[in-house]
Write an enzyme that holds these catalytic residues in place. Structure first.
Site, short mmCIF file in Angstrom:
data_model
loop_
_atom_site.label_atom_id
_atom_site.label_comp_id
_atom_site.label_asym_id
_atom_site.label_seq_id
_atom_site.Cartn_x
_atom_site.Cartn_y
_atom_site.Cartn_z
N THR A 25 0.85 -1.20 0.00
CA THR A 25 0.00 0.00 0.00
C THR A 25 0.89 1.24 0.00
O THR A 25 1.97 1.23 0.59
CB THR A 25 -0.90 -0.02 1.25
OG1 THR A 25 -1.78 -1.14 1.14
CG2 THR A 25 -1.74 1.25 1.38
N THR A 28 4.45 4.27 -3.52
CA THR A 28 5.47 3.47 -4.22
C THR A 28 4.87 2.13 -4.65
O THR A 28 5.06 1.69 -5.79
CB THR A 28 6.71 3.24 -3.31
OG1 THR A 28 6.98 4.45 -2.60
CG2 THR A 28 7.92 2.86 -4.13
N ALA A 84 7.94 1.42 2.37
CA ALA A 84 8.31 1.58 3.78
C ALA A 84 8.52 3.06 4.07
O ALA A 84 8.72 3.86 3.16
CB ALA A 84 9.58 0.80 4.08
N GLU A 104 -0.58 -5.17 6.14
CA GLU A 104 0.74 -5.31 5.52
C GLU A 104 1.60 -6.32 6.27
O GLU A 104 2.28 -7.16 5.68
CB GLU A 104 1.46 -3.95 5.48
CG GLU A 104 0.84 -3.00 4.48
CD GLU A 104 1.40 -1.60 4.54
OE1 GLU A 104 1.31 -0.90 3.53
OE2 GLU A 104 1.93 -1.20 5.60
C1 5RP Z 1 1.40 2.05 4.20
C2 5RP Z 1 2.87 1.91 4.22
C3 5RP Z 1 3.60 2.45 3.05
O1 5RP Z 1 4.25 1.39 2.43
C4 5RP Z 1 4.58 3.48 3.52
O2 5RP Z 1 3.85 4.47 4.21
C5 5RP Z 1 5.33 4.11 2.34
O3 5RP Z 1 4.45 4.88 1.58
P1 5RP Z 1 4.91 5.67 0.29
O4 5RP Z 1 5.33 4.63 -0.71
O5 5RP Z 1 3.68 6.41 -0.15
O6 5RP Z 1 6.02 6.59 0.66
O7 5RP Z 1 3.49 1.37 5.12
O8 5RP Z 1 0.82 1.62 5.40
#
Ligand code: 5RP
Length: 226
Positions: A25, A28, A84, A104
């Site tokens: 989620t 990315t 992450a 996750e």
């Molecule tokens: C969601 C997450 C995401 O993987 C994490 O917040 C990174 O998000 P982004 O890719 O938008 O920087 O842990 O619960």
């Protein structure tokens, strides 16, 4: 192409025909899901079944016509690819700023392999130095959970939506974003959080990933667990 897109698309090479793939989620992971969707559409990938980690990722998978399966329908997940918020040199992680930490972690723990995709800004020498640690708690007794979290040495902030209402996770819970100056011992903290009633899950991911694909605006590289 931005760094998140480079990292997301680079993970596609690890997906093989016939795999059951956990879909992470966030912004990315979205690039990864789109890359899988496009590869399925143009026939470069076949027979992929997906286990999404959030309602949002499931919607995106559905938009590409992916076959989505639940834990009732599969006992195996071959590979999960997820983003992450912080990545330490030993590949311990903070996740959950996107609010999907519980699903996750559940999907990651049930996957043969977890690959993390991220832009280079997510690399840290110590967890907790940049990002708060998201902690999912039950609505009942969340005030007591807040006091417990504060006593651990952080500043917990109840996550809210833009309109000021409390954010409710896909699982019907609340999230405290816990700002530490740093987390000296993530393993200890993980155990302490895991044994406390009212705390559903934390965004500490320990010993769950063996590979991170990192990108900046020019390069993509891989970090393997030392
Ligand atoms: C969601 C997450 C995401 O993987 C994490 O917040 C990174 O998000 P982004 O890719 O938008 O920087 O842990 O619960």
């Amino acid at each position: 192409m931005d760094a998140k897109q480079r990292a997301g698309e680079a993970a596609l090479q690890h997906v093989k025909d016939g795999m059951i793939v956990g879909l992470g989620t966030g912004s990315t992971a979205k690039y990864f899901i789109e890359a899988v969707g496009v590869a399925l559409r143009n026939g470069k990938l076949r027979d992929i079944r997906a286990v999404p980690t959030s309602v949002n990722s499931e919607k995106l998978a559905n938009e590409f016509g992916m076959t989505v399966v639940t834990f009732a329908q599969t006992t195996r997940i071959d590979l999960t690819v997820d983003g992450a918020d912080e990545i330490a040199p030993d590949l311990t992680l903070i996740k959950g700023l996107g609010g999907a930490l519980l699903r996750e972690k559940l999907v990651a723990q049930n996957s043969a392999k977890l690959i993390i995709i991220a832009d280079a800004q997510k690399l840290v020498t110590k967890l907790g130095t940049k990002s708060p640690l998201p902690v999912e708690v039950t609505p009942f007794g969340h005030e007591a959970s807040e006091r417990f979290l504060r006593d651990l040495g952080c500043i917990p902030t109840l996550r809210r939506q833009k309109d000021g209402s409390i954010l409710i996770t896909d699982n019907g819970n609340y999230i405290f974003d816990c700002k530490f100056t740093e987390i000296p011992d993530p393993r200890d903290l993980n155990l302490e959080l895991a044994t406390r009633a009212g705390i559903v899950e934390s965004g500490l991911f320990i010993d769950l990933t063996s590979m991170a694909i990192i990108a900046d605006n020019a390069t993509v590289w891989t970090i393997a667990k030392p």
